[in-house]
Design a protein around this motif. Structure first.
Motif, mmCIF file in Angstrom:
data_model
loop_
_atom_site.group_PDB
_atom_site.id
_atom_site.type_symbol
_atom_site.label_atom_id
_atom_site.label_comp_id
_atom_site.label_asym_id
_atom_site.label_seq_id
_atom_site.Cartn_x
_atom_site.Cartn_y
_atom_site.Cartn_z
ATOM 1 N N SER A 1 0.686 -1.117 0.056
ATOM 2 C CA SER A 1 0.193 -0.085 -0.037
ATOM 3 C C SER A 1 0.826 1.302 0.018
ATOM 4 C CB SER A 1 -0.867 -0.034 1.211
ATOM 5 O OG SER A 1 -0.002 0.030 2.396
ATOM 6 N N CYS A 2 0.278 2.220 -0.615
ATOM 7 C CA CYS A 2 1.013 3.603 -0.478
ATOM 8 C C CYS A 2 -0.008 4.821 -0.199
ATOM 9 C CB CYS A 2 1.440 3.808 -1.979
ATOM 10 S SG CYS A 2 1.982 5.519 -2.322
ATOM 11 N N LEU A 3 0.312 5.563 0.971
ATOM 12 C CA LEU A 3 -0.556 6.411 1.525
ATOM 13 C C LEU A 3 -0.595 7.624 0.311
ATOM 14 C CD1 LEU A 3 -1.818 7.490 4.166
ATOM 15 C CD2 LEU A 3 0.131 8.936 4.311
ATOM 16 N N VAL A 4 -1.758 7.860 -0.051
ATOM 17 C CA VAL A 4 -2.112 9.041 -1.048
ATOM 18 C C VAL A 4 -2.934 10.139 -0.390
ATOM 19 C CG1 VAL A 4 -2.363 7.347 -3.089
ATOM 20 C CG2 VAL A 4 -4.446 7.672 -1.589
ATOM 21 N N ARG A 5 -3.365 11.047 -1.237
ATOM 22 C CA ARG A 5 -3.519 12.379 -0.628
ATOM 23 C C ARG A 5 -5.170 12.699 -0.907
ATOM 24 N NH1 ARG A 5 0.994 16.389 -2.871
ATOM 25 N NH2 ARG A 5 2.915 14.830 -2.370
ATOM 26 N N HIS A 6 -6.090 12.469 -0.047
ATOM 27 C CA HIS A 6 -7.356 12.550 -0.194
ATOM 28 C C HIS A 6 -8.184 13.169 1.062
ATOM 29 C CE1 HIS A 6 -11.244 11.549 -1.944
ATOM 30 N NE2 HIS A 6 -11.599 10.665 -1.141
ATOM 31 N N PRO A 7 -7.790 14.497 1.238
ATOM 32 C CA PRO A 7 -8.187 15.268 2.171
ATOM 33 C C PRO A 7 -9.670 15.432 2.259
ATOM 34 C CG PRO A 7 -7.301 16.784 0.865
ATOM 35 C CD PRO A 7 -6.861 15.223 0.499
ATOM 36 N N PRO A 8 -10.294 15.361 3.352
ATOM 37 C CA PRO A 8 -9.778 15.389 4.795
ATOM 38 C C PRO A 8 -9.558 13.977 5.378
ATOM 39 C CG PRO A 8 -12.216 15.576 5.190
ATOM 40 C CD PRO A 8 -11.924 15.452 3.388
ATOM 41 N N ALA B 1 -3.408 3.624 -1.829
ATOM 42 C CA ALA B 1 -3.377 2.945 -3.098
ATOM 43 C C ALA B 1 -2.897 1.502 -2.683
ATOM 44 C CB ALA B 1 -2.412 3.583 -4.303
ATOM 45 N N TYR B 2 -3.129 0.507 -3.816
ATOM 46 C CA TYR B 2 -2.755 -0.869 -3.732
ATOM 47 C C TYR B 2 -1.983 -1.421 -4.794
ATOM 48 C CZ TYR B 2 -5.652 -1.485 0.560
ATOM 49 O OH TYR B 2 -6.391 -1.359 1.708
ATOM 50 N N ARG B 3 -1.043 -1.923 -4.611
ATOM 51 C CA ARG B 3 -0.166 -2.407 -5.733
ATOM 52 C C ARG B 3 -0.112 -3.928 -5.488
ATOM 53 N NH1 ARG B 3 4.981 -0.834 -9.213
ATOM 54 N NH2 ARG B 3 5.559 -2.742 -9.703
ATOM 55 N N PHE B 4 -0.341 -4.761 -6.782
ATOM 56 C CA PHE B 4 -0.554 -6.226 -6.701
ATOM 57 C C PHE B 4 0.710 -6.723 -7.635
ATOM 58 C CE2 PHE B 4 -4.743 -7.317 -4.774
ATOM 59 C CZ PHE B 4 -5.150 -5.914 -4.636
#
Ligand SMILES: [Zn+2]
Ligand SMILES: [Zn+2]
Length: 315
Positions: A182-189, A195-198
């Motif tokens: 997983s990667c932290l993405v930007r979705h305020p608030p 995101a997920y990577r397979f």
């Protein structure tokens, strides 16, 4: 009538009515690559249930015939059935973030698998809070569940769904077929949106979840075969907000938390992915926006193949 086409960089387009088996060879997938299949279950961003022909967000990744469901917007169970998957086959669920268009059917999807009567065992993964939500769902359904255990002799579903919370990015799970990170993405608030990577043996797939332009996502998606990225079309948003009483607040939220086509193209180009798939369309129920308009901005920056996603399309 909404234009039912998918767009390829070459400018050629294929009618969606072509069977997927006919399309796949054209996309140059080897037999091995077909062992990792991506099927868009729901491509409409946002929680409203519309009549747009797009279901609420969900993406299915099938790896060696094991389903991995990313997000559970309303309608996910029906879309899985429409994609030809038996609900009793449900095995893994991933939630990108806790907006309702991504989790409204989470508990119900598991319930629908359980009620098939075929023994199921499901593991779910998502941001902190998923365990509690899972317990809360079972409490919400307690009367029905207890009744059916007693009256119909069913196994206790509370022992069949294991929720796994996480609050920082990294490897989420791995098995013999795939590593999922997983990667932290930007979705305020919302602070915890991932995101997920397979990474399967011969194919890698990234699903952006909901995010504003996030250059770190390009690093996360580096070299992936397929990037499924959310997208927001600004003129469509302007039209949308004109109709709504909470227009200004909604406009601000959308602009701060979603990605314009040009920026989606920038991410795909920088990541060097082979195929960019647009999904989670905002606005998702404006039929006047053509596939060309959705893809145009991304094409400015990304020279690979761009597919304008449709429900039940396989990539
Ligand atoms: Zn969303
Ligand atoms: Zn969201």
């Amino acid at each position: 009538m909404h234009s039912r086409r998918q767009f390829l960089t070459s400018g050629a387009s294929l009618p969606l009515s072509l069977s997927l088996s006919a399309v796949l060879p054209r996309l140059g997938l080897s037999q091995d690559q077909k062992r990792t299949r991506v099927i868009l279950l729901g491509t409409k961003g946002g929680p409203s249930v519309g009549q747009s022909g797009r279901s609420n967000p969900s993406t299915l990744i099938l790896i060696n015939d094991i389903p991995y469901v990313v997000d559970c917007g309303y309608g996910t169970s029906r879309q899985l059935l429409a994609a030809g998957l038996s609900l009793s086959k449900l095995r893994y669920i991933f939630i990108t973030h806790n907006h309702s268009d991504h989790n409204l059917e989470y508990g119900a999807l598991f319930y629908n698998a359980w009620i098939t009567g075929v023994p199921v065992r499901v593991d779910s993964y998502g941001p902190a809070g998923l365990k509690k939500m899972t317990q809360d769902f079972f409490n919400y359904m307690k009367f029905d569940i207890d009744t059916r255990i007693e009256d119909e002799g069913r196994p206790d579903p509370r022992n069949l769904l294991t929720a796994h919370d996480f609050d920082s990015p990294g490897v989420v799970m791995r098995n013999g077929d795939v590593t999922i990170s997983s990667c932290l993405v930007r979705h305020p608030p919302i602070k915890q949106a991932f995101a997920y990577r397979f990474d399967a043996k011969v194919r890698s797939v990234v699903v952006s979840g909901d995010t504003a332009y996030a250059p770190e996502l390009a690093d996360f998606a580096k070299g992936a075969d397929v990037l499924v990225h959310e997208v927001m079309y600004l003129p469509g948003v302007e039209t949308l907000v004109k109709r709504l009483p909470n227009a200004q607040r909604l406009r601000e939220h959308l602009l701060a938390s979603h990605t314009l086509p040009e920026d989606v193209g920038r991410i795909a180009e920088r990541a060097g992915v082979k195929t960019l798939v647009l999904s989670h369309f905002v606005p998702g129920d404006d039929r006047s926006i053509t596939d060309e308009q959705w893809a145009e901005g991304a094409h400015k920056h990304f020279k690979g193949r761009i597919i304008v996603g449709k429900d039940l399309m396989e990539i």
